[in-house]
Design an enzyme around this catalytic site. Structure first.
Site, mmCIF file in Angstrom:
data_model
loop_
_atom_site.group_PDB
_atom_site.id
_atom_site.type_symbol
_atom_site.label_atom_id
_atom_site.label_comp_id
_atom_site.label_asym_id
_atom_site.label_seq_id
_atom_site.Cartn_x
_atom_site.Cartn_y
_atom_site.Cartn_z
ATOM 1 N N ILE A 229 42.422 35.802 16.827
ATOM 2 C CA ILE A 229 42.864 37.105 17.321
ATOM 3 C C ILE A 229 42.150 38.253 16.610
ATOM 4 O O ILE A 229 42.153 39.372 17.088
ATOM 5 C CB ILE A 229 44.400 37.256 17.196
ATOM 6 C CG1 ILE A 229 44.860 37.188 15.729
ATOM 7 C CG2 ILE A 229 45.114 36.177 18.024
ATOM 8 C CD1 ILE A 229 46.343 37.486 15.534
ATOM 9 N N LYS A 230 41.566 37.982 15.464
ATOM 10 C CA LYS A 230 40.817 38.997 14.692
ATOM 11 C C LYS A 230 41.524 40.346 14.675
ATOM 12 O O LYS A 230 40.879 41.383 14.807
ATOM 13 C CB LYS A 230 39.379 39.126 15.216
ATOM 14 C CG LYS A 230 38.545 37.863 15.013
ATOM 15 C CD LYS A 230 37.059 38.051 15.278
ATOM 16 C CE LYS A 230 36.258 36.785 15.096
ATOM 17 N NZ LYS A 230 36.546 35.699 16.056
ATOM 18 N N ARG A 231 42.830 40.336 14.496
ATOM 19 C CA ARG A 231 43.566 41.583 14.389
ATOM 20 C C ARG A 231 43.387 42.155 12.986
ATOM 21 O O ARG A 231 42.952 41.465 12.058
ATOM 22 C CB ARG A 231 45.052 41.369 14.662
ATOM 23 C CG ARG A 231 45.380 40.759 16.036
ATOM 24 C CD ARG A 231 44.883 41.615 17.187
ATOM 25 N NE ARG A 231 45.458 41.218 18.453
ATOM 26 C CZ ARG A 231 44.779 40.689 19.480
ATOM 27 N NH1 ARG A 231 43.491 40.453 19.401
ATOM 28 N NH2 ARG A 231 45.397 40.395 20.603
ATOM 29 N N ASP B 253 34.873 41.689 18.037
ATOM 30 C CA ASP B 253 34.415 40.311 17.953
ATOM 31 C C ASP B 253 32.937 40.340 18.274
ATOM 32 O O ASP B 253 32.297 41.380 18.065
ATOM 33 C CB ASP B 253 35.235 39.421 18.900
ATOM 34 C CG ASP B 253 35.342 38.004 18.385
ATOM 35 O OD1 ASP B 253 34.311 37.307 18.361
ATOM 36 O OD2 ASP B 253 36.448 37.599 18.008
#
Lengths: 309, 309
Positions: free
Chosen positions: A104-106, B108
């Site tokens: 999710i790379k939050r 991303d």
């Protein structure tokens, strides 16, 4: 959860995570057709197609692997119905006893990071009742905002026995633009790696911390250095296969105990049937092609680790 | 969209964005009660409560402001129903002709960034049909992965005439951990600022680029420097009010034309009724308290800008 991950890696002999990143191009015609027949050419139709695609791949690979990593962007592009497919995928993988790493790379600050952590790894209280909204086991997190952004995630992980993989050195060509910049003679990613080791120090499982890192397979020399900077952190390694990383590149991401790293492949596995090597399976048997690709990947990594001994 | 933003700022005389970040603590009892009565103490109930809360605030402030900034984490914590409330909020704000900045801080690489960009700002094709899944006008983006991560967002913005605010220097206390590190004698955030100016150079509206930056109100001196590094980029300024930034701190974020910055306040506006200054409105009239808080904020900023002239 980190102990479950190491145990499952030991049992499967496969430090592999299958990236469930379903692009529409990967989904075979017969699945698309059935989904559109039921829901029309709608967001719901697209979501149904990627869910059915995922399900078959999971059914054909779950006994070979410890974990999956759905990339939430691929679901989010289809709006709310897409995120429903994400949630269904997480639930289904849990039923198959797979560990789920939410890619999710939050990353935000304070109460906002806490809200992300709650939604993906934690428990939200509503009146007198409690819910686990998306319910992944691990999440990937972006460190650019510093400790304020990470701590709320760590707090939730401590409470829920879940884990993180924090971006340190990403696999893409331009990752060096900021990550490689020298600060007092050392690249930024090393500083971030040191922070990961610090953040993870009081989050220990049996042998490894549940606060891990992301380091791309495409940068094996940096992997070697980061392995030493974060000896207790598991490293999630993207970039194998389609992005150019090979088994031999991966050796330095592992510790001497043969653990400490888990290698992701997405396209190389879920769209294996489109490669010449697996073309014989055909689109109908795409999930069996994925199984064969997992077996080949496990063999490649095992061979590399044995050779390096 | 950047031209619409500058025009709306000129018309409202308020370079203000209201942060629609509804924490459950902010939602008055009578709204919670009604939502739980209809949907139970469920994710759907929580989502209904924050949607009704948002709606009243928008109804009471839309004519005073150019834009809103829903923080998606506050919706995501309630899973799929929460994201439905996010989407409803975006749609409703568009009906009121407000510009919507999705505070999503995604980031991303390659096809994954493209999927996020599509989901939030773009158009997704499904068979022969097209959809705009979440449909915000601007999105906040994290730069840690470099140009590979930003370019897919920029491409979508060019096509759809939408925009970005890229994190440069965030408002939180620990933002300096990585962002302030010196590289050849200059802090990382300046390098990121230079990149923002580059990325934005061929994305020009009438006077400003539609590729902007996020710089926290809590760091006014850095704001002054970044203003010069990115003269054509709009700066989204969080940290006013609750986080400690004041009107006087904001002056250097603006250009001499009185434009180039838009200041966010979330808690200070949406939970104004909980402050002593607005307590007279009471929980029943929480949205009128928000209106009064917007008016006071516009006055504070205008006074600071006039004084600085």
């Amino acid at each position: 959860m980190i102990d479950k991950l190491t145990e499952k890696i030991r049992n499967t002999h496969a430090p592999i995570v299958v990236g469930l990143d379903p692009m529409m191009d990967y989904v075979p015609e017969h699945i698309l057709k059935a989904a559109f027949q039921e829901y029309g050419e709608t967001l719901e139709g697209a979501a149904e197609a990627i869910w059915q695609f995922n399900k078959e791949i999971v059914d054909c690979t779950f006994d070979l692997i410890p974990a999956v990593k759905p990339q939430i962007a691929m679901y989010e592009q289809f709006g709310v119905p897409g995120l429903q497919a994400f949630q269904k995928t997480v639930e289904y993988c849990h039923k198959k006893d797979l560990i789920v790493i939410g890619d999710i790379k939050r990353g935000d600050i304070g109460s906002t990071s806490a809200a992300y952590a709650t939604g993906h790894l934690g428990t939200v209280k509503i009146g007198s009742r409690s819910y686990h909204p998306f319910g992944e086991d691990f999440a990937t997190v972006n460190p650019y905002l510093g400790t304020d952004g990470i701590k709320p995630f760590v707090d939730v992980c401590k409470k829920e026995k879940k884990g993180l993989f924090i971006l340190v050195k990403t696999s893409n060509p331009s990752s060096g633009e900021f990550q490689d910049k020298l600060i007092d003679g050392r690249p930024l990613y090393e500083l971030v790696g040191e922070k990961v080791a610090q953040w993870g120090a009081d989050c220990m499982g049996e042998r490894y911390s549940y606060i891990g890192a992301v380091v791309g397979a495409t940068y094996p020399e940096m992997g070697r250095i980061l392995r030493k900077i974060m000896p207790k952190s598991f490293i999630l390694v993207p970039g194998y296969g389609a992005q150019g990383g090979t088994g031999a590149d991966l050796v330095h991401f592992f510790n001497e105990d043969g653990l400490g790293a888990i290698v992701n492949s997405s396209r190389g596995i879920i769209a294996a049937y489109k490669q010449e090597a697996y073309a014989k399976f055909g689109a109908e048997c795409f999930a069996e092609a994925s199984r064969a690709a997992v077996e080949a990947m496990a063999k490649d990594i095992d061979h590399a680790l044995q050779t390096a001994k």
